[in-house]
Design an enzyme around this catalytic site. Structure first.
Site, PDB file in Angstrom:
ATOM      1  N   ASP A   1      93.102 -24.446  83.260  1.00 50.00           N
ATOM      2  CA  ASP A   1      93.367 -23.476  84.335  1.00 50.00           C
ATOM      3  C   ASP A   1      94.375 -22.456  83.825  1.00 50.00           C
ATOM      4  O   ASP A   1      95.292 -22.037  84.527  1.00 50.00           O
ATOM      5  CB  ASP A   1      93.903 -24.186  85.581  1.00 50.00           C
ATOM      6  CG  ASP A   1      93.894 -23.273  86.814  1.00 50.00           C
ATOM      7  OD1 ASP A   1      93.181 -22.241  86.779  1.00 50.00           O
ATOM      8  OD2 ASP A   1      94.588 -23.580  87.793  1.00 50.00           O
TER       9      ASP A   1
ATOM     10  N   SER B   1      98.922 -27.941  96.391  1.00 51.50           N
ATOM     11  CA  SER B   1     100.273 -28.462  96.287  1.00 51.50           C
ATOM     12  C   SER B   1     101.290 -27.564  96.964  1.00 51.50           C
ATOM     13  O   SER B   1     101.034 -26.396  97.200  1.00 51.50           O
ATOM     14  CB  SER B   1     100.647 -28.626  94.814  1.00 51.50           C
ATOM     15  OG  SER B   1     100.847 -27.353  94.239  1.00 51.50           O
TER      16      SER B   1
ATOM     17  N   LYS C   1      96.842 -24.246  97.575  1.00 54.30           N
ATOM     18  CA  LYS C   1      95.784 -25.015  98.229  1.00 54.30           C
ATOM     19  C   LYS C   1      96.001 -26.502  97.994  1.00 54.30           C
ATOM     20  O   LYS C   1      95.729 -27.321  98.843  1.00 54.30           O
ATOM     21  CB  LYS C   1      94.428 -24.601  97.636  1.00 54.30           C
ATOM     22  CG  LYS C   1      93.738 -23.549  98.456  1.00 54.30           C
ATOM     23  CD  LYS C   1      92.215 -23.605  98.329  1.00 54.30           C
ATOM     24  CE  LYS C   1      91.684 -23.950  96.980  1.00 54.30           C
ATOM     25  NZ  LYS C   1      90.875 -22.931  96.339  1.00 54.30           N
TER      26      LYS C   1
END
Ligand code: ADP
Ligand code: MN
Length: 518
Positions: free
Chosen positions: A407, A267, A265
């Protein structure tokens, strides 16, 4: 009102739509201005360019096709570089030309209430132009707070008034005014000058010519836009990024860009073979990964919370436009990777950062990227090894790098050379980030669940993992209370910031956390 402005504005009705339309200039020819080259020159130059392109297409179809492609490779570099170079020069020339035009426009308009716009003479079409770095490009151009009131409409019967004072819808003055007001229905990019809000009367002929022009421009823009959208769908990159990549290949830093590894989304990641470094001391890895942060901004808006509160970037954030914020993601990834590299955590090594393009070492071999932990089937022994290594890396990240991944999951851990590698750290923050501990807890939950499900008997639960990584000693034995304590700690830190103007360097801990070893 300045005389030039009046002359220019008044010219078309007299001249009629013919020449004005042909020359694509609704306000007559530009002879009144002292431009460095006349419109005829521009047109014939364009014609010449078109002819030349046609000729090139016929003579070297394959070369042009290569240059249009998404990738720049060593094999076609010699043939495509001339064309690319020519395009670069042309871009530069066009930009200079437009800058000159803008200066002329400013000079002519001065403080005059009536201004004329040279927009339609510009070489770089507004849709193509993002040369202005300070533009905010998610702005809604359709909303116009200065919208002029619509003129009174003529009733159905086609006239107003009585007797001698009857005005029909064909009345020249009414019609002219209405035409002027209707210009606002043209595409927002179509420059109609300041005429809308004024008592200008446009003849039907002129209006129709303008309308035609506006529509054809709109279609042209739509086509261009479509083409751009399409190219991103095909995993290609926008022309500016392509130019950046081209420059890297041209400088010899990269040997060949072989293809796309991943389209996310936010990169697109490419594989490349490394080239030679300009400096002796820096060695470029034989294989590189190029992470191109997407310059379509929508996805990035919801990532604000990571960067906005990161004090390292705080001062700069407020002053930045979206394009610069995207560059900042790339910059963040670079800084975070460097910190990790220094701590000896297995992660990609930074090669170079150029705007929104980050080049790093490739984790994998012979163009095949290392699998993500989620995709690889490990023996129970390797799984256990991976678990302890992950635990260690999380502690190192927290203690030595002063970072929380934010993340972390089996999606951002690669299995390569018998060990786990951490990637994707553009969103990583320092633990004292207002939500840093919450991010850490989320990371811990992902990691604990993954290894527990993966059958690692030694894997502790997320709360124990959190304490082990952070060195904090939160005793709550259920998730709700645990999170409440985390948030209380974060608040305490924020209050400290409010009162003392600076953050705590670290959260207080009850002694050093146990360092887990294999
Ligand atoms: P995103 O924000 O799109 O998730 P990532 O940094 O996670 O970006 O990269 C996307 C994918 O590209 C990764 O899952 C991985 O498969 C691949 N990748 C990224 N960096 C590298 C690298 N240095 N070496 C090998 N593969 C990489
Ligand atoms: Mn990722």
């Amino acid at each position: 009102m300045d005389s030039v402005g009046v002359a220019a504005a008044a010219a078309p009705p007299a001249a009629g739509p013919g020449p004005a339309w042909q020359s694509k200039c609704p306000w007559g020819t530009s002879n009144t201005t002292s431009m460095s080259c006349s419109l005829a020159d521009v047109m014939s130059e364009q014609l010449a360019k078109e002819l030349q392109l046609e000729e090139e297409n016929a003579a070297f179809p394959e070369v042009v096709a290569v240059a249009e492609g998404p990738f720049i490779t060593g094999e076609n570099i010699d043939t495509s570089s001339d064309l690319m170079l020519a395009q670069m020069l042309q871009m530069e020339f066009d930009r200079e030309y437009d800058a000159q035009l803008r200066r002329e426009e400013k000079k002519i308009n001065g403080d005059s209430k009536v201004s004329i716009s040279f927009e339609n003479y510009r070489k770089v079409h507004p849709y193509d132009s993002d040369s202005s770095e300070d533009e905010v490009d998610w702005q809604d151009t359709r909303h116009d707070p200065y919208r002029a009131d619509k003129p009174t409409t003529t009733p159905r019967r086609g006239f107003i008034g009585k007797g001698k004072d009857i005005t029909t819808k064909h009345d020249e003055v009414v019609c002219g005014r209405k035409n002027t007001a209707r210009m606002e229905n043209f595409a927002p990019e179509f420059q109609v000058g300041d005429g809308i809000g004024m008592d200008l009367k446009l003849s039907n002929q002129v209006f129709n010519a303008l309308k035609q022009h506006a529509y054809s421009e709109e279609r042209r823009s739509a086509r261009l836009h479509e083409k751009k959208e399409h190219s991103t769908a095909e995993k290609a990159v926008d022309p500016k990024t392509r130019l950046l990549l081209y420059k890297m290949v041209n400088a010899g830093m990269l040997e060949t860009i072989t293809g796309c590894i991943s389209t996310g989304k936010e990169s697109v990641v490419f594989h490349a073979y490394g080239g030679k470094s300009a400096t002796e001391d820096k060695v470029i890895p034989p294989e590189c990964a190029i992470k191109v942060f997407k310059t379509t901004l929508n996805e990035f808006k919801n990532r604000d919370k990571y960067i906005k509160d990161d004090y390292r970037f705080k001062d700069r954030f407020s002053k930045l436009n979206p394009r610069k914020i995207i560059r900042m993601w790339a910059e963040k990834e670079m800084h975070n990777l460097t910190r990790m590299q220094n701590a000896g955590i297995p992660c990609p090594q930074v090669v170079i950062l150029k705007k929104h393009v980050l080049v790093m070492s490739f984790i994998g071999k012979d163009q095949i990227p290392a699998p993500k932990l989620k995709d690889v089937t490990l023996s129970s022994e390797d799984m256990k090894k991976a678990y302890y290594q992950t635990l260690n890396m999380m502690q190192q990240l927290y203690k030595e790098c002063n970072l929380v991944h934010a993340d972390l999951s089996e999606y951002n851990m690669l299995w390569h050379d018998g060990k786990v590698w951490l990637i994707d750290v553009s969103q990583s923050v320092e633990p004292t980030h207002p939500h840093g501990l919450e991010f850490l807890f989320r990371d811990c939950r992902n990691v604990a669940q993954f290894f527990q499900k993966g059958g690692v008997a030694e894997a502790v639960n997320e709360r124990e993992l959190f304490n082990a990584v952070s060195g904090l000693n939160i005793t709550a034995d259920n998730e709700v209370d645990f999170q409440a304590e985390i948030e209380a700690l974060e608040k305490m830190n924020e209050d400290h910031v409010q009162n003392h103007g600076k953050k705590l360097s670290t959260f207080s801990s009850d002694g050093d956390p146990p360092i887990y070893d294999e």
